[in-house]
Write an enzyme that holds these catalytic residues in place. Structure first.
Site, PDB file in Angstrom:
ATOM      1  N   THR A  13       1.251  -1.580   0.248  1.00 41.96           N
ATOM      2  CA  THR A  13       0.048  -0.397  -0.149  1.00 41.96           C
ATOM      3  C   THR A  13       0.772   1.468  -0.205  1.00 41.96           C
ATOM      4  O   THR A  13       0.468   1.954  -1.025  1.00 41.96           O
ATOM      5  CB  THR A  13      -1.240   0.197   0.911  1.00 41.96           C
ATOM      6  N   HIS A  36       1.785   1.871  -3.149  1.00 41.52           N
ATOM      7  CA  HIS A  36       1.015   2.530  -4.022  1.00 41.52           C
ATOM      8  C   HIS A  36       1.186   3.606  -3.941  1.00 41.52           C
ATOM      9  O   HIS A  36       0.989   4.634  -5.306  1.00 41.52           O
ATOM     10  CB  HIS A  36      -0.252   1.824  -3.613  1.00 41.52           C
TER      11      HIS A  36
END
Lengths: 342, 342, 342, 342
Positions: free
Chosen positions: A40, A43
């Protein structure tokens, strides 16, 4: 204090100086001693379409960390100061239907550290006191940040049945690797690990996978069917978020089997709902986070009994100020979990 | 053919000469190559109160066996002749609600080999063709009869959750020992084995128990609570049928935990329903036999993957004609599974 | 304030004058507007063996009540003053394994109002703020105290499967009657109500039971088997706590069926574990209290949708000062729920 | 005999003359007295892409029927001749893993009447004897063919929890309508019915839906959220197979809720896996057919107890030779179930 923050809507991250957080009611402030990098974080670092639609800037990134409580807010036992803890990264409201029925991790007003509120790529981080889990003495402080992603895998395995089952794992990032270890220790009769990166496939083998499949070379569906007398795997864990892998995951499951969706795709996915879900009568489980705090208890007991060892997951240790270098390493795929220390 | 039969309503068994069975429709006749002794056989041998109320004489005893199909009845594929098989000992009617909904093992008209119909302490035995499970090639013929009681343990573990759980096993006979092995391979974080016989407790340790408790010397409830920070075991398997052990089993389970009742008590049992079941909100599962044939598939896959090894269960090998000697050994408790061969 | 308290270890209850409670942190004080009588209150009033071993004196009794919040303690939103609420009677510690994993109602340090701490047969009662559930507007204040025992029945039905199942209910006190209503509304194909009191059996019929059985005259096991083509009931709810009924409950369940144990027996119970639990492969669930707060949400939605109507449960309304008269009525069995008002 | 068969790979159907089927071993031949039309028949009639990839020609269509057994094959009790039966349409191999573990309806070698083998739009049809379910006496022969699709809905409701839950049903064809009736009788607290056809929405209201939503005019997601205080439905049944409806079904479910996929889309579907499945931790169940024969038992008991009435589902009765007219009516959507008789 120093912190790594996303300031601008583009790839990259900035080292900033900012105020040290103060604890509010029911909160503690933790001096960060170890932080690790999650997909994450990458990202958001890259600023891909998922990040653009889910993160508001500026934001201090990071949600996997361990450290020492140095200050407690109102309504918190001051004796907690000095305690070594690892953080649960999901902050629940405590008031919605989900929270009042024991499903804090899918709280309707959920905030995630480093995504919705400031996170842990910093000298200090602020969290609710109840999110501070004491580090079991079997685990060194500088490895403890990986308990958070290990917990994801414990949650996945707890929600499914791997004993006596053949398990296929698509995606051998840190949570996929952890899921392989959990599937092995819980008595699966075979674990196929699928990825396109040989470094990660070698890690998968180290975690106990009975078969590794490089899906850029071999057809994982055919391999898995071959190993299961043509039936398919009883349990398939999709840990990659890659659209192609998601399709293969559904094609790999046997009639009546279970597919866990854990890896986050960055956009919509095409599925053959008729043949891969309905006619197979497949069970599909979306899984996110960890149960608060059932997963933590189970994880702790697995660690204390020496059934589970987090060390092989950690392939690189770096200093906080090497964060950008670490991000590039994550991007290459040639790593397991990277842990940063001061 | 020669067979061991119970002829008279008293302790003991007789060696008789009788007709070799002929297969009826959907049946096969098997030449017995290995037979093992179950606690149920010993109940009938001793002619205790349970046996007196459940068995009609005369009866050829025995229900755990492996052998070779030598004759097939009408409606059975004659190509089965020559196949090496182990027998599922429960004969289901195929027509009742339980059978038509996939629960053959609790068929309302169930007949058990060696209890309700003639059994396998004989040169030849007759069973329904569908009860003949091919012996996996990983298992030698002369060990294969123990797959039947191993299946009991697989059924127990499949009906419960042992991964990440602390498991207490009361009673270390062959099925209790098998359950210990299964609890270990499925990721329990501790397995306490309780018995009054040190021979069996040593076997329990060999099967992987993390703690052995001789309940004639130590208090198992206190020991189990000590090991679980005072909470009790999340999963308790009662495999002895002894009234005292049953009470301790219920006292050992944590709030919200599960107690499996598998061992058959020979008379009614006193239970503290209020404190041990209701206020704890305990789940209690009666478990019998094996799922036909889900358990067999799971057992086979565990054997093929080498996760489960039946050999340590077998402590004695004897000849068929030593059956009485074997029964006395069962009575002493100083054995695991005894396998008889021609 | 005035309150009814148990002062002496013998049958009876005393009207006393005592201090009005003050709210501590996270607590509220409620002016009691409606209180109802539970079987537990009657156990303590009579001072039977269960009460003797579980209750320390002196103690203000009562745990089913509704009223108005008149004062809030530290850390509680003062805007709650004036709110009409019904109380959850179980006070959980919030810190044990059960509490941190969403099973507050089986907290390891549980305190029950009117049993472990002072209760609600008083002008004012003190409870944790989180135990105060807002009364749905569909329910009049003077009926709202019965939501607590109704919740018991919702919890029982939620833990089991009654849709398409034949359900037998042993014991037609208020929670048994509520369970009958719940079994009917959730699509059971028949509900047999068993009791020895015709008054209660008539109430059972009013709640929708398809058959009433006076077990002092008829054999409930035979009747239930007759209605189910000989198989027995798929779901049996034991709501009486009577030893004889408990035995019949187990004899009435079909192979593979479920028995809920809810009624509290005052001493140990004999069970035929072999034939009634093991060979039937029965599931036995101890059920206590209500899930906090999943049951309350479900109860509220059933009330709001008019699927469930608590009024028929309330057979008598009396004044607080008639408590002793009400207790005698409870003892006679010729009542449903009795609600007391100021 | 006369039969309606698909002969050519294009839209339409042909009336043919062909041999009356002869029963093989374990089979019976049934004189068809009532046949009804399923959406699957219409897919094949139209020869859409799903039909083109799943059906080999020539093929006698039809799988929902009731009739009288007129001939039995070898190994079948000849006393069955004359029995009135309704057919289970799934023909299982009896030998695969699914069959031997009680999941016949997802047999790995499954054949469906009218799709993989010749079906029931004919004077006579051949089925395995075990697929012939005796018609309960409460149901007239000329309505009995609808028990097959009613069973689909019983299977859907049995696999999920509707008691106390808000249920949204997308698609009000006959199985969707049946699911509405089942959700109502099993204690749902609200049932929203969604379709684009007002005729069907009016039928939905007749079946007990608490709200009807014409999704060509109103936004079903907004309506369902409005009715559930913004949370979404706890249980969503997707019975249409329409891609747009499938997306709305996922958007309508609450965190932690369940989505059943039953309606067959004719091609791949785009899903927002991240937001609609993973972050919600949704459970997705593919459901097909009926459990053989658990569903049939439950269906029968619901019919016998008069909890469920199939009559309102049947909106049109026609003669066999009006099949093409009936197909056009199915295409218009202005019908519930159409039953054809000789």
């Amino acid at each position: 204090m120093k912190a790594f923050a996303k300031l601008r809507p583009e790839a990259g991250i900035d080292l900033i100086n900012t105020e040290r957080p103060k604890p509010g009611p029911f909160e503690v402030v933790v001096k960060v001693k170890a932080a690790s990098i999650c997909g994450t974080d990458f990202h958001i670092y890259q600023w891909d379409s998922w990040a653009q639609s889910h993160v508001r800037l500026p934001r201090i990134l990071g949600h996997e960390f361990a450290g020492e409580i140095i200050e407690t807010g109102p309504d918190v036992d001051p004796a907690l100061v000095g305690r070594l803890i690892v953080a649960e990264s999901h902050i629940a409201c405590g008031k919605c239907y989900q929270c009042r029925t024991g499903s804090f991790h899918i709280c309707e007003n959920l905030a995630i550290l480093g995504v919705d509120v400031d996170g842990s790529f910093a000298e200090y981080a602020r969290i609710p006191a109840q999110n501070a889990w004491p580090i079991p003495e079997e685990i060194p402080l500088d490895s403890a940040s990986v308990l958070e992603p290990l917990g994801n895998a414990v949650h996945v395995i707890s929600a499914t049945e791997s004993t006596g089952n053949y398990v296929a794992v698509f995606g051998c990032g840190p949570v996929g690797l952890s899921a392989i270890a959990l599937a092995v220790l819980s008595g699966s009769v075979g674990v196929a690990a699928v990825d396109i990166n040989n470094y990660r496939l070698q890690l998968a083998e180290k975690m106990g996978a009975s078969k590794i499949i490089n899906s850029s070379i071999e057809d994982p569906v055919a391999e898995i069917r071959h190993d299961t007398d043509g039936h398919g795997a009883g349990l398939v864990l999709e840990m990659s978020g890659n659209e192609h892998a998601i399709k293969q995951a559904f094609e790999s499951v046997r009639n009546g089997g279970t597919v866990v969706l854990f890896g986050i795709p960055s956009r919509e996915v095409h599925l053959n709902v008729a043949d891969d879900i309905i006619f197979k009568e497949a069970h599909v489980l979306g899984i996110v986070g960890r149960e608060m705090f059932k997963t933590w208890y189970k994880l702790e007991s697995l660690l204390k009994s020496r059934k589970l060892n987090p060390e092989p997951l950690i392939t690189h240790r770096m200093r906080f100020d090497q964060l950008e270098e670490a991000m590039k390493l994550v991007g290459s795929g040639n790593c397991g979990k990277i842990v940063l220390s001061p």
